[in-house]
Design a protein around this motif. Structure first.
Motif, PDB file in Angstrom:
ATOM      1  N   UNK A 125      -3.426   5.438  -1.035  1.00 11.61           N
ATOM      2  CA  UNK A 125      -4.243   5.461  -2.247  1.00 11.61           C
ATOM      3  C   UNK A 125      -5.431   4.523  -2.113  1.00 11.61           C
ATOM      4  N   UNK A 126      -5.180   3.337  -1.612  1.00 12.25           N
ATOM      5  CA  UNK A 126      -6.274   2.371  -1.498  1.00 12.25           C
ATOM      6  C   UNK A 126      -7.355   2.884  -0.560  1.00 12.25           C
ATOM      7  N   UNK A 127      -6.946   3.535   0.533  1.00 15.24           N
ATOM      8  CA  UNK A 127      -7.931   4.096   1.472  1.00 15.24           C
ATOM      9  C   UNK A 127      -8.793   5.146   0.778  1.00 15.24           C
ATOM     10  N   UNK A 128      -8.146   5.981  -0.013  1.00 16.48           N
ATOM     11  CA  UNK A 128      -8.898   7.053  -0.667  1.00 16.48           C
ATOM     12  C   UNK A 128      -9.808   6.501  -1.770  1.00 16.48           C
ATOM     13  N   UNK A 129      -9.330   5.442  -2.426  1.00 19.65           N
ATOM     14  CA  UNK A 129     -10.205   4.811  -3.411  1.00 19.65           C
ATOM     15  C   UNK A 129     -11.455   4.268  -2.730  1.00 19.65           C
ATOM     16  N   UNK A 130     -11.282   3.769  -1.517  1.00 23.67           N
ATOM     17  CA  UNK A 130     -12.417   3.255  -0.756  1.00 23.67           C
ATOM     18  C   UNK A 130     -13.402   4.369  -0.456  1.00 23.67           C
ATOM     19  N   UNK A 131     -12.897   5.557  -0.194  1.00 20.17           N
ATOM     20  CA  UNK A 131     -13.788   6.697   0.084  1.00 20.17           C
ATOM     21  C   UNK A 131     -14.607   7.031  -1.163  1.00 20.17           C
ATOM     22  N   UNK A 132     -13.931   7.019  -2.302  1.00 17.85           N
ATOM     23  CA  UNK A 132     -14.666   7.300  -3.547  1.00 17.85           C
ATOM     24  C   UNK A 132     -15.741   6.246  -3.740  1.00 17.85           C
ATOM     25  N   UNK A 160       0.829  -1.206   0.000  1.00 19.53           N
ATOM     26  CA  UNK A 160       0.000   0.000   0.000  1.00 19.53           C
ATOM     27  C   UNK A 160       0.866   1.262   0.000  1.00 19.53           C
ATOM     28  N   UNK A 161       1.879   1.242  -0.867  1.00 19.95           N
ATOM     29  CA  UNK A 161       2.819   2.380  -0.914  1.00 19.95           C
ATOM     30  C   UNK A 161       2.804   3.072  -2.275  1.00 19.95           C
ATOM     31  N   UNK A 162       1.681   3.038  -2.943  1.00 17.61           N
ATOM     32  CA  UNK A 162       1.593   3.643  -4.289  1.00 17.61           C
ATOM     33  C   UNK A 162       1.945   5.124  -4.261  1.00 17.61           C
ATOM     34  N   UNK A 163       1.530   5.797  -3.211  1.00 19.84           N
ATOM     35  CA  UNK A 163       1.807   7.244  -3.160  1.00 19.84           C
ATOM     36  C   UNK A 163       3.298   7.533  -2.987  1.00 19.84           C
ATOM     37  N   UNK A 164       3.965   6.673  -2.198  1.00 23.82           N
ATOM     38  CA  UNK A 164       5.416   6.851  -2.065  1.00 23.82           C
ATOM     39  C   UNK A 164       6.095   6.676  -3.436  1.00 23.82           C
ATOM     40  N   UNK A 165       5.581   5.717  -4.203  1.00 18.05           N
ATOM     41  CA  UNK A 165       6.138   5.521  -5.542  1.00 18.05           C
ATOM     42  C   UNK A 165       5.955   6.772  -6.394  1.00 18.05           C
ATOM     43  N   UNK A 166       4.773   7.331  -6.339  1.00 17.33           N
ATOM     44  CA  UNK A 166       4.498   8.536  -7.140  1.00 17.33           C
ATOM     45  C   UNK A 166       5.412   9.677  -6.701  1.00 17.33           C
ATOM     46  N   UNK A 167       5.607   9.759  -5.400  1.00 11.51           N
ATOM     47  CA  UNK A 167       6.514  10.808  -4.886  1.00 11.51           C
ATOM     48  C   UNK A 167       7.910  10.626  -5.490  1.00 11.51           C
ATOM     49  N   UNK A 168       8.390   9.391  -5.501  1.00 11.10           N
ATOM     50  CA  UNK A 168       9.716   9.139  -6.087  1.00 11.10           C
ATOM     51  C   UNK A 168       9.723   9.444  -7.578  1.00 11.10           C
ATOM     52  N   UNK A 169       8.622   9.115  -8.246  1.00 15.73           N
ATOM     53  CA  UNK A 169       8.531   9.444  -9.674  1.00 15.73           C
ATOM     54  C   UNK A 169       8.674  10.950  -9.892  1.00 15.73           C
ATOM     55  N   UNK A 170       8.043  11.716  -9.022  1.00 11.26           N
ATOM     56  CA  UNK A 170       8.107  13.180  -9.152  1.00 11.26           C
ATOM     57  C   UNK A 170       9.529  13.687  -8.927  1.00 11.26           C
ATOM     58  N   UNK A 171      10.207  13.099  -7.960  1.00 14.94           N
ATOM     59  CA  UNK A 171      11.606  13.511  -7.717  1.00 14.94           C
ATOM     60  C   UNK A 171      12.467  13.146  -8.930  1.00 14.94           C
ATOM     61  N   UNK A 172      12.222  11.945  -9.450  1.00 15.69           N
ATOM     62  CA  UNK A 172      12.960  11.544 -10.654  1.00 15.69           C
ATOM     63  C   UNK A 172      12.660  12.468 -11.819  1.00 15.69           C
ATOM     64  N   UNK A 173      11.407  12.821 -11.969  1.00 16.71           N
ATOM     65  CA  UNK A 173      11.023  13.729 -13.057  1.00 16.71           C
ATOM     66  C   UNK A 173      11.735  15.074 -12.913  1.00 16.71           C
ATOM     67  N   UNK A 174      11.757  15.571 -11.679  1.00 17.39           N
ATOM     68  CA  UNK A 174      12.406  16.868 -11.451  1.00 17.39           C
ATOM     69  C   UNK A 174      13.897  16.786 -11.811  1.00 17.39           C
ATOM     70  N   UNK A 175      14.537  15.680 -11.432  1.00 18.57           N
ATOM     71  CA  UNK A 175      15.951  15.516 -11.776  1.00 18.57           C
ATOM     72  C   UNK A 175      16.143  15.467 -13.289  1.00 18.57           C
ATOM     73  N   UNK A 176      15.230  14.794 -13.939  1.00 15.62           N
ATOM     74  CA  UNK A 176      15.345  14.652 -15.389  1.00 15.62           C
ATOM     75  C   UNK A 176      15.075  15.978 -16.097  1.00 15.62           C
ATOM     76  N   UNK A 177      14.215  16.762 -15.521  1.00 15.91           N
ATOM     77  CA  UNK A 177      13.924  18.073 -16.107  1.00 15.91           C
ATOM     78  C   UNK A 177      15.108  19.025 -15.934  1.00 15.91           C
ATOM     79  N   UNK A 178      15.728  18.946 -14.783  1.00 15.15           N
ATOM     80  CA  UNK A 178      16.749  19.939 -14.455  1.00 15.15           C
ATOM     81  C   UNK A 178      18.173  19.456 -14.710  1.00 15.15           C
ATOM     82  N   UNK A 179      18.340  18.157 -14.880  1.00 14.58           N
ATOM     83  CA  UNK A 179      19.713  17.638 -14.997  1.00 14.58           C
ATOM     84  C   UNK A 179      20.420  17.661 -13.663  1.00 14.58           C
TER      85      UNK A 179
END
Lengths: 411, 731
Positions: A345-352, A286-305
């Motif tokens: 993420x799973x908790x919030x999907x449950x709310x929806x 249940x760590x999908x959000x942590x993954x997305x956070x890492x994706x964002x950090x990776x994206x920022x690195x890729x954008x900025x070099x």
């Protein structure tokens, strides 16, 4: 006298010298980042972003696979008082390795994509097109007791970090195979401690396998190995590699925004129900959000070099610093939002699901700053702003093409 | 149509000449003029002073002043010449005129005795062979409209090297010089006239161990041999026809351990003479042979007909470092060693090759065989119509040349600081082709003199058939083109000592066969205007020039990475303009001493008129207004001497301002330009008696070590301080 002669000479030369039209005008200016150090930029990506990322990945996975590492310690603690602590430690180590990978997966260029992405899939198979097979893992756990068992012959969907996740986070010791599967027919009758131990030992083998793949990735870049670093920097390959880097930025759209958030939340086509939690990533931990956070950090690195030259410097060189600002504003907003979430993420999907309507989610996605009733949907909104900038301003300013598969965006 | 006309012209003209009975009679040649007019293109020093255009005549005294073997040193005496130095000895000069690219002198017409002499001036204009200037009697440089007589390359101008003629009496000379780095030069000259016939034997050998230091030791020097024999026949003048036949054969060879590989700027700063071990196998070996026949016929009507037949052959093998197989451009590696630590380590022998991509040293043998041959017939006729004196000149030349290229690559591993062959002898050839050209050239010129005016009007027609057979691609491409190149100039002798002149001509440099089926030759419209002042002790010339290129061509060479050798790139409109100034002054002292002073200065500006992205590495990204690479804004040479009948001391200062190495404008970027430099040379001669002369020369007295170029690959230095002493014995 000399002065007079000198002046006469200069005047005479000025009178006699032809002159050229050196007016630069405007209409014929070449629309490229003239003088921009593209070679330096590629070297900066290789040495400052990609290779350090692979080194981090390798070192974090090694924490799992070492003989005295987190998994080995956990295996050794089963049936002891330290079992819970050691399991938590193994899960934390896995999470760190997964975060390293999620960051590195934003850099889908070069050897990681060779042979249909075999190295990528052997490390993490979520996007391999073949979903994780828990039954196949259960079978492998049993088969691994045979000395002739060869892990490398197993399919990607029963190896890698996602298989490790299943073994470390799944509390249910019952196998997931149909009854007719021979290998697992005796599994459920084995003592719980034995099943934990077998799963742990197989997890150890898996971790070693992932280390080999991560090693292979690093070696492919090194001059003593595949020397892809040189190939990557070589200006003769600039057009291809530059486009590959640019394509890699779109991971944030196609994989993060759409696959990891859009489909589970039902915002993106591909989910025929209100939500699709079964499509979410890292369901066992249940760590999908942590993954997305890492994706964002990776994206920022890729954008900025990173600390070196990057796409953002081209954007500045072309005179559009505000585009960079928008990117950074939305990246920061997305990361801050993730950090502020107290539900997975799973908790919030449950709310929806519980609300019976996608209205709150869609409203949150459309107004991510002001409406955060469903934060993961607001997160989708911030990601969409990033990807909208990518597919409009970015590709025009940096003068690249949209990657295959990103031609349309029907969000 | 034009080609047909030309063929008919050749047939008729040749047949007419052959029908003439050659009598044993001649009016008696001017035996004091031992340099044949027919091999001069300027008319000699006097001719240069009366030309309605820019020209320079460098005589034997100037050649011998510092006993030059490097043509580029001598050409610095002429304004409007741009030199990109390479090996430090001028073995393969890069000479440009008025902004025409200097690359291997490919945009200028080079002749020996008025005969095209570069290996294949149409099919492969890069001049890998130029005659040894040390054996020459004179060097002529022609620019502006006067150059249209000497195609095919007329965008900048032409250079003619005038060889030693057959003397009027028995003469000979022995020379020897010795200098730094085991420099040795030997020359023997013998000539005589026996009755109506005469001969000259000219032997030259020179070489040096080279001033570069190869990592791990090894040769970096060169040796050149040059043998020329001239036979001359001037029959007695009993008939009304005047004959003069000259036949010359020559052989020259060269072995030089030369490389295209230079240094990183960092290594240059520490040891400018270093050579990386990866260039250890580099060696240039060539053989040149030539046979020239010149027949001059003076008709009673005053028509002078000169026929020149020539055959030249040039074979060369240049086994040389050519990069890293599958690796990045070595030019880039040298420019960015921080980014390519493995690759620079491989070049320096400090990293061993591993079984990974891009770690094999590419040593390619660029084997080429060139040939050129042709027949050139020209006629001159003086005609007076009222107050107008006409000097009509017409000429027709058929020329054929070819080049066979066979570039064979071998791979070497760098192991323990040495090159080890990888055992693969069957690598794919890099280049394997044959290019050939058949060309007819016709010119007509009328020099009209009226009172103080001289008007020169001429036209040149070039009709060219090219063919390229690529054996690797199994393709045959051909193209043809015919161009008409008019030119006109005028000279007005305003005062007895002051003349003013101006001219305009269409310049042309043909595309090579490798240009493919789409012909894309270089064309320009060139203007020049100037004045000339002349009195007993002073000669001053001030000239402005403007060249408007409608299609500047960049030609890819083996040293250009990222393009195919021979591939041509168009830069569209480019303008080049500037001013040339030259001053020669001699102050005579009563004591018998004199003080000669010479100043030559060239100012140049250039601008691309369109912006584009070019695959030609020297241009790269070009914006409108960018300056041409390797075109310095200021070039100057100042020489002062002190001399009498026995002694002479000469000091020469040469200055070249910064040169861009890629197109650009505004501030110069570090690593993208060569710095300005000033070199001082000193020379002294002592005539012990009429026979014995001693010579001492110090080149680069200040030992200025600057980067003169980062081409072909990496930084290359000015030569260090070099000493030479020698003697000459005349008999």
């Amino acid at each position: 006298m000399i002065q007079i002669a000198r002046h006469i000479l200069l005047i005479a030369l000025a009178v006699f010298s032809g002159c050229v039209n050196s007016d630069s005008g405007d209409s014929n200016e070449v629309p490229t980042s003239e003088g921009f150090d593209f070679v330096g930029m590629m070297a900066s990506y290789a040495d400052g972003v990609l290779l350090p990322s692979y080194e981090r990945l390798e070192s974090t996975i090694e924490v799992l696979s070492e003989p005295t590492g987190a998994i080995a310690n956990y295996c050794g603690s089963i049936s002891t008082a330290d079992e819970g602590v050691m399991l938590d430690a193994a899960r934390i180590a896995w999470q760190e390795a997964m975060s390293s990978w999620q960051e590195a997966e934003a850099y889908l260029v070069g050897p990681v994509m060779d042979n249909g992405g075999s190295i990528r899939n052997s490390i993490y198979s979520f996007f391999s097109g073949s979903p994780l097979s828990t039954c196949a893992i259960d079978q492998a756990v049993m088969l691994a007791q045979n000395p002739s068992f060869d892990l490398t012959n197993r399919s990607f969907n029963q190896r890698g970090l996602d298989a490790l996740e299943y073994l470390l986070f799944n509390e249910d010791l019952t196998h997931t195979c149909p009854a007719q599967i021979v290998e697992t027919q005796t599994w459920n009758i084995q003592p719980a401690e034995q099943r934990k131990l077998l799963r742990c030992e197989y997890a150890f083998d898996l971790a070693e396998d992932v280390v080999l793949s991560a090693d292979g990735l690093g070696v492919a870049w090194q001059s003593s190995g595949g020397n892809f670093r040189t190939e990557f920097i070589n200006p003769e390959n600039l057009a291809d590699n530059f486009q590959q880097l640019s394509d890699a930025l779109f991971y944030i759209e196609l994989s993060t925004k759409d696959a990891k958030l859009g489909v589970p939340t039902g915002i993106k086509d591909g989910c025929s129900q209100l939500t699709c939690p079964e499509a979410s990533e890292s369901r066992f931990s249940d760590t999908a959000l942590e993954n997305i956070r890492s994706n964002l950090i990776g994206f920022r690195e890729l954008l900025t070099g990173g600390a070196g030259l990057g796409f953002d410097d081209i954007i500045i060189a072309e005179g559009f610093p505000e585009v960079n600002n928008n990117f950074h504003t939305n990246i920061e907003a997305a990361i801050t939002l993730i950090d502020s979430m107290d539900m997975s993420l799973l908790d919030q999907l449950a709310i929806i699901e519980g609300s019976g309507s996608d209205a709150s989610c869609l409203n949150s996605a459309a107004n991510p700053e002001t409406v955060q009733m469903i934060p993961v949907c607001s997160l989708h909104g911030f990601l969409k702003r990033i990807t909208d900038s990518l597919r409009t301003e970015f590709i025009v300013i940096v003068n690249v093409d949209l990657p295959d598969g990103a031609a349309g965006d029907n969000d | 149509m034009i080609r047909l006309f030309m063929k008919q012209f050749v047939v008729v003209f040749t047949a007419g000449i052959l029908q003439l009975q050659i009598p044993a009679y001649a009016q008696g040649a001017d035996e004091t003029d031992d340099v044949l007019d027919v091999v001069l293109v300027t008319g000699g020093r006097e001719g240069v002073r009366k030309l309605a255009g820019a020209a320079t005549y460098i005589d034997e005294a100037e050649i011998q002043e510092l006993d030059d073997t490097d043509l580029t040193d001598l050409l610095a005496r002429s304004p409007g010449i741009y030199i990109r130095h390479e090996d430090g000895y001028g073995l393969r000069p890069n000479i440009g005129i008025r902004g025409a690219a200097a690359e291997r002198s490919q945009k200028i017409t080079v002749m020996e005795d008025g005969i095209l002499i570069t290996p294949a001036p149409y099919s492969a204009p890069a001049a890998y062979y130029l005659p040894n200037v040390n054996r020459m009697r004179a060097v002529e440089v022609v620019k502006g409209p006067s150059a249209i007589r000497f195609g095919p390359h007329s965008v900048g101008g032409a250079i003619n090297l005038v060889s030693i003629p057959v003397p009027t009496k028995r003469t000979g000379a022995i020379e020897a010089s010795f200098g730094t780095d085991n420099y040795q030069k030997y020359r023997g000259l013998l000539g005589d006239r026996i009755g109506n016939a005469g001969y000259t034997i000219d032997l030259l050998r020179y070489g040096a161990d080279g001033f570069k230091e190869l990592d791990g030791g090894g040769n970096t020097g060169f040796t050149r041999n040059d043998v020329n024999v001239s036979l001359d026949w001037r029959p007695e003048s009993n008939w009304s026809l005047e004959h003069h036949l000259q036949f010359k054969i020559g052989y020259a060879d060269e072995i030089s351990d030369e490389t295209y590989l230079g240094l990183t700027d960092g290594d240059f700063a520490i040891t400018p003479d270093r050579r990386y071990v990866s260039s250890k196998l580099d060696r240039f070996a060539s053989e040149h042979s030539q046979a020239h026949l010149i027949y001059s016929l003076g008709l009673p009507s005053g028509i002078q007909v000169v026929t020149k037949g020539y055959v030249n052959r040039f074979n060369r093998d240049w086994n040389k470092f050519d990069g890293l197989i599958g690796g990045p451009s070595v030019k880039l590696v040298l420019a960015r060693p921080d980014i390519f630590p493995t690759e620079i380590g491989l070049l320096q022998g400090e990293v061993d090759s591993l079984d990974a991509g891009g770690q094999l040293i590419d040593v390619t043998n660029n084997s080429r065989q060139y040939g050129s041959e042709g027949l050139d017939i020209s006629a001159q006729y003086d005609l007076v119509l009222g107050s107008f004196k006409h000097r009509l000149n017409a000429g027709l030349r058929y020329h054929h040349d070819y080049v066979d290229r066979d570039h064979h690559q071998r791979g070497y591993e760098m192991i323990g600081g040495d090159l080890v062959f990888d055992g693969d002898s069957n690598r794919q050839k890099k280049v394997f082709n044959n290019a050939s050209t058949d060309a007819f050239a016709f010119f007509l010129n009328d020099e009209i003199t009226f009172e103080r005016w001289t008007l020169n009007a001429g036209v040149r027609v070039e009709s060219i058939d090219r063919k390229l057979e690529d054996f690797l691609e199994d393709t045959l491409t051909s193209n043809d083109e015919t161009v008409v190149l008019p030119g006109i100039s005028a000279h007005w002798q305003w005062r007895d000592k002051v003349g003013i002149f101006a001219g305009i001509h269409k310049g042309f440099s043909p595309a090579a066969p490798a240009a493919g089926s789409v012909v894309n030759s270089e064309e320009s419209t060139n203007f020049e205007y100037g004045l000339r002042y002349e009195n007993t002790n002073t000669h001053i010339e001030l000239i402005g020039f403007f060249s408007d290129y409608s299609n500047l061509i960049g030609r890819c060479r083996v040293s250009d990475f990222g393009c195919v050798p021979g591939e041509e790139f168009s830069a569209g409109d480019v303008q080049i303009a500037g001013a040339e100034f030259s001053l020669n002054y001699i102050h005579d002292f009563a004591s018998g001493w004199s003080l000669p002073v010479a100043l030559v200065y060239t100012y140049t500006e250039s601008a691309f008129q369109t912006g584009f992205q070019s695959g030609f590495p020297q241009w790269g990204t070009v914006n409108t207004g960018d300056e041409l690479p390797y075109t310095p804004e200021n070039i100057a040479r100042f020489q002062a001497g002190l001399e009498n009948d026995s002694f002479s001391l000469t000091a020469t200062v040469k200055f070249v301002s910064e040169m861009r190495e890629v197109a650009g404008r505004g501030d110069l970027e570090v690593g993208m330009f060569t710095p300005s430099y000033t070199i001082l040379d000193l020379g002294g001669k002592w005539a012990l008696n009429e026979s014995w002369n001693l010579l001492a020369v110090i080149e680069n007295v200040g030992d200025q070590r600057e980067i003169v170029s980062r081409r072909p690959i990496g930084a290359r230095p000015t030569p260090p301080r070099l000493y030479r002493v020698g003697f000459r014995y005349d008999f």
